[in-house]
Design a protein around this motif. Structure first.
Motif, PDB file in Angstrom:
ATOM      1  N   TYR B  56      -6.420  -1.407   3.291  1.00  0.00           N
ATOM      2  CA  TYR B  56      -5.832  -1.029   4.589  1.00  0.00           C
ATOM      3  C   TYR B  56      -6.691  -1.545   5.750  1.00  0.00           C
ATOM      4  CZ  TYR B  56      -8.987   2.744   6.057  1.00  0.00           C
ATOM      5  OH  TYR B  56     -10.064   3.453   6.506  1.00  0.00           O
ATOM      6  N   VAL B  57      -8.031  -1.628   5.529  1.00  0.00           N
ATOM      7  CA  VAL B  57      -8.906  -2.150   6.588  1.00  0.00           C
ATOM      8  C   VAL B  57      -8.626  -3.643   6.817  1.00  0.00           C
ATOM      9  CG1 VAL B  57     -11.298  -2.567   7.292  1.00  0.00           C
ATOM     10  CG2 VAL B  57     -10.701  -0.446   6.132  1.00  0.00           C
ATOM     11  N   LEU B  58      -8.396  -4.371   5.718  1.00  0.00           N
ATOM     12  CA  LEU B  58      -8.073  -5.798   5.852  1.00  0.00           C
ATOM     13  C   LEU B  58      -6.764  -5.986   6.627  1.00  0.00           C
ATOM     14  CD1 LEU B  58      -9.155  -6.871   2.273  1.00  0.00           C
ATOM     15  CD2 LEU B  58     -10.121  -7.775   4.402  1.00  0.00           C
ATOM     16  N   ALA B  59      -5.797  -5.124   6.330  1.00  0.00           N
ATOM     17  CA  ALA B  59      -4.532  -5.208   7.078  1.00  0.00           C
ATOM     18  C   ALA B  59      -4.750  -4.849   8.549  1.00  0.00           C
ATOM     19  CB  ALA B  59      -3.508  -4.268   6.452  1.00  0.00           C
ATOM     20  N   LYS B  98       5.387  -4.678   1.557  1.00  0.00           N
ATOM     21  CA  LYS B  98       5.518  -4.874   3.018  1.00  0.00           C
ATOM     22  C   LYS B  98       4.455  -5.865   3.518  1.00  0.00           C
ATOM     23  CE  LYS B  98       8.380  -1.356   4.664  1.00  0.00           C
ATOM     24  NZ  LYS B  98       8.557   0.064   4.732  1.00  0.00           N
ATOM     25  N   VAL B  99       3.287  -5.838   2.882  1.00  0.00           N
ATOM     26  CA  VAL B  99       2.249  -6.807   3.280  1.00  0.00           C
ATOM     27  C   VAL B  99       2.749  -8.217   2.975  1.00  0.00           C
ATOM     28  CG1 VAL B  99      -0.127  -7.578   2.908  1.00  0.00           C
ATOM     29  CG2 VAL B  99       0.388  -5.150   2.904  1.00  0.00           C
ATOM     30  N   GLN B 120       3.569  -0.519   9.081  1.00  0.00           N
ATOM     31  CA  GLN B 120       4.290   0.311   8.097  1.00  0.00           C
ATOM     32  C   GLN B 120       3.579   0.278   6.735  1.00  0.00           C
ATOM     33  OE1 GLN B 120       8.256  -1.304   8.032  1.00  0.00           O
ATOM     34  NE2 GLN B 120       8.640  -0.767  10.177  1.00  0.00           N
ATOM     35  N   ALA B 121       3.032  -0.882   6.398  1.00  0.00           N
ATOM     36  CA  ALA B 121       2.394  -1.029   5.086  1.00  0.00           C
ATOM     37  C   ALA B 121       1.186  -0.115   4.911  1.00  0.00           C
ATOM     38  CB  ALA B 121       1.982  -2.493   4.883  1.00  0.00           C
ATOM     39  N   ILE B 122       0.474   0.161   5.991  1.00  0.00           N
ATOM     40  CA  ILE B 122      -0.760   0.967   5.865  1.00  0.00           C
ATOM     41  C   ILE B 122      -0.570   2.384   6.402  1.00  0.00           C
ATOM     42  CG2 ILE B 122      -2.289  -1.046   5.940  1.00  0.00           C
ATOM     43  CD1 ILE B 122      -2.858  -0.342   8.877  1.00  0.00           C
TER      44      ILE B 122
END
Lengths: 370, 206
Positions: B56-59, B98-99, B120-122
């Protein structure tokens, strides 16, 4: 014999008491109890020049910062989850607060500029020399606190710029080992560092500045206004020439108040014309923003030699400032008779300006965790 | 013993007496010790870091890049972060599908769509975060930069006029309350014989 230019607003002659208007008599009643007329002590005329009023203008900027800061704290939430959103709320939902925030933002930079110019003036006129070495050190400490306030204020926005500034500071603190413990998140790992920096920004730093300012002002009174080197035949003298006309200190306060009003107007125009934006909420692990311009010269050094460049650059500047009155034993105050000091100072100022300009043409680079 | 004139006392003093005094030497030693300590700490403590592998941090990093730079360069860096997020095994709370859609949107230069999909992905991952402590950002959503002034222009003009009035009024008062003499005038005035005599008599007075 010095000539005192009288202040017509302040007269304590008993002969005129019966003819004085009611509000002057009311002021006398207050003065009997608070001793306000003690402020009418004489100061040399050159103290009212703009160059000698820079310290007062800095104090006026501090007053504006305190007033606008108190207003901002009513709506700011100093927790990471809410901080950025609360600043956005201040700008968009609280009536007029975008303007208050703009004045606060520009006043902080005005205070930095006027404090730096004040230090420069004190250096150029040799006002840090005997017996004013202690007051110079207090001034340098206050300048350091002003920079610290700029830094913490940047972090409080809790946007990418503020978070990257914080990241740099934590890394520099790591380089200092135990000396930088307070800046380490490990110092109090159950509390966000944002909350600790918030407490520093609204309590610790302004409190220390006020305490030091009080000492600063008392020492100015104790040592009297430093002489203007070009007005005296003996530029080693510690006092203004006796023949120089004097004015009541209240005239100095009056002019600083006028300059403070002009400053507020200028800051208001800047706040309307160039309102500071609010950046996106921060993300860890990226570096995409350049710091605020007062820090640019140190970040050019960082680009060259890594994070330690900030430590070396800032440390060297403050070491020189602190050591100055102990190293420079030349008794002359006029710049013409201080070639070594002037050459070194010119080189330092030129280096800071060049490094700052270089950063203006540089994009943000990644340093953290490298 | 060699002597030199002392301007403060008007006498001569031995040069040895004014050579480096113990106090000054101590100050120099402390300064040098401080500089060496800082230099040593900087050299000894410099260390490398590692890039995150938390999905999630990368996103969020991809979102951070896109929030500041939507040019081709910004999209390229964001895409690298999205690729890292797709490759990492630490993707708890991240909707990988979603990513992947966000990556496709970036490839098609649909930045806004990619931002929506990444957010939305995270959403599940950031919703499960504990209260932020230490250096945690506490960031849940990444909104674009906000202008520092609301859109309504009327109060801005009123504030601008009021500020201009303050600037002009303050400048007028500062001019009115200026010192009677400029430094150049003061210099000339103090150079006049009467003032010089007064200065001399004052300086002679103990």
């Amino acid at each position: 014999m010095s000539t005192l230019r009288a202040d017509p607003a302040i007269s304590t002659s008993p002969n005129t008491a019966a003819t004085r208007p009611w509000w002057r008599r009311a002021l006398d009643v207050v003065d009997d109890r608070l001793g306000i007329t003690a402020l009418t002590y004489p100061v040399p005329e050159h103290a009212n020049n703009i160059a000698w009023s820079l310290g007062g203008i800095t104090a006026a900027a501090l007053v504006l910062l305190v007033v606008t800061g108190i207003l901002l704290t009513q709506f700011y939430a100093p927790v990471p989850e809410e901080a950025n959103a609360s600043v956005r709320h201040i700008v968009t939902h609280e009536w007029g607060m975008w303007f208050v925030r703009g004045v606060h933002f520009w006043a902080a930079q005005a205070m930095y500029v006027t404090a730096a110019l004040h230090l420069l003036r004190v250096f150029l006129t040799g006002s840090y020399k005997r017996p004013r070495e202690g007051n110079w050190l207090i001034g340098v400490a206050m300048f350091g606190l002003v920079i610290f306030a700029l830094f913490t204020g940047t972090v409080l926005k809790w946007d990418q710029e503020g978070y990257e500034a914080l990241g740099h500071n934590v890394e520099v603190a790591n380089l200092l080992g135990g000396g930088g413990l307070w800046f380490s998140p490990d110092f109090a790992n159950r509390v966000s560092i944002l909350i600790r920096l918030y407490s520093a920004h609204v309590v610790l730093i302004p409190g220390l500045i006020v305490v030091l300012f009080t000492l600063h002002a008392l020492l100015v009174k104790r040592h009297r206004i430093s002489p203007h080197p070009s007005l005296t035949a003996d530029d080693e003298s510690t006092d203004a020439p006796a023949a120089e006309p004097v004015e009541p200190f209240t005239h100095h306060l009056r002019r600083i108040s006028a300059l403070g009003l002009a400053l507020l107007g200028a800051l208001g125009l800047l706040a309307v014309t160039f309102p500071p934006p609010v950046g996106p909420a921060p993300v860890e692990g990226i570096e995409v923003i350049k710091p605020m311009w007062p820090f640019w010269w140190m970040f050019t050094l960082e680009n060259w030699i890594g994070l330690s460049g900030i430590l070396y650059g800032g440390g060297a500047l403050f070491t020189i400032l602190v050591a100055l009155p102990f190293i420079d034993r030349n008794p002359h105050r006029a710049w013409r008779h201080r070639r070594v000091a002037m050459t070194i100072a010119s080189a330092i100022v030129a280096a800071i300006i060049v490094l700052t300009i270089l950063m203006a043409f540089t994009t943000a680079k990644t340093h953290l965790g490298m | 013993m060699t002597r030199r004139p002392d301007s403060r006392t008007g006498t001569t003093v031995p040069i040895e007496a004014t050579a480096v005094r113990p106090g000054r030497r101590a100050v120099l030693v402390v300064i040098l010790a401080g500089l060496f300590a800082v230099a040593g700490a900087a050299t000894a403590s410099a260390h490398g870091g590692e890039e995150t592998t938390v999905g999630y941090v990368l996103a969020q990093q991809a979102l951070g890049h896109l929030a500041h730079d939507t040019s081709a360069a910004g999209i390229e860096v964001a895409m690298e972060k999205v690729d890292d997020a797709l490759e990492t095994s630490d993707n708890a709370g991240v909707d990988i599908a979603k990513v992947q859609q966000a990556r496709a949107a970036l490839e098609a230069n649909q930045v806004t769509r990619a931002q929506e999909l990444l957010a939305q992905a995270i959403s599940a991952a950031v919703a499960a975060l504990p209260p932020a402590t230490g250096m945690s950002t506490g960031t849940r959503t990444i909104e674009p930069e906000l202008a520092g002034r609301p859109d309504a222009p009327a109060p801005s003009w009123i504030l601008a006029i009021a500020s201009l009035a303050l600037l002009l009024g303050g400048s007028y008062l500062a001019y009115r309350y200026r010192p009677a003499d400029t430094p150049a005038q003061l210099r000339r005035r103090l150079a006049q014989p009467a003032d010089r005599d007064a200065q001399a008599s004052r300086e002679e007075t103990p």
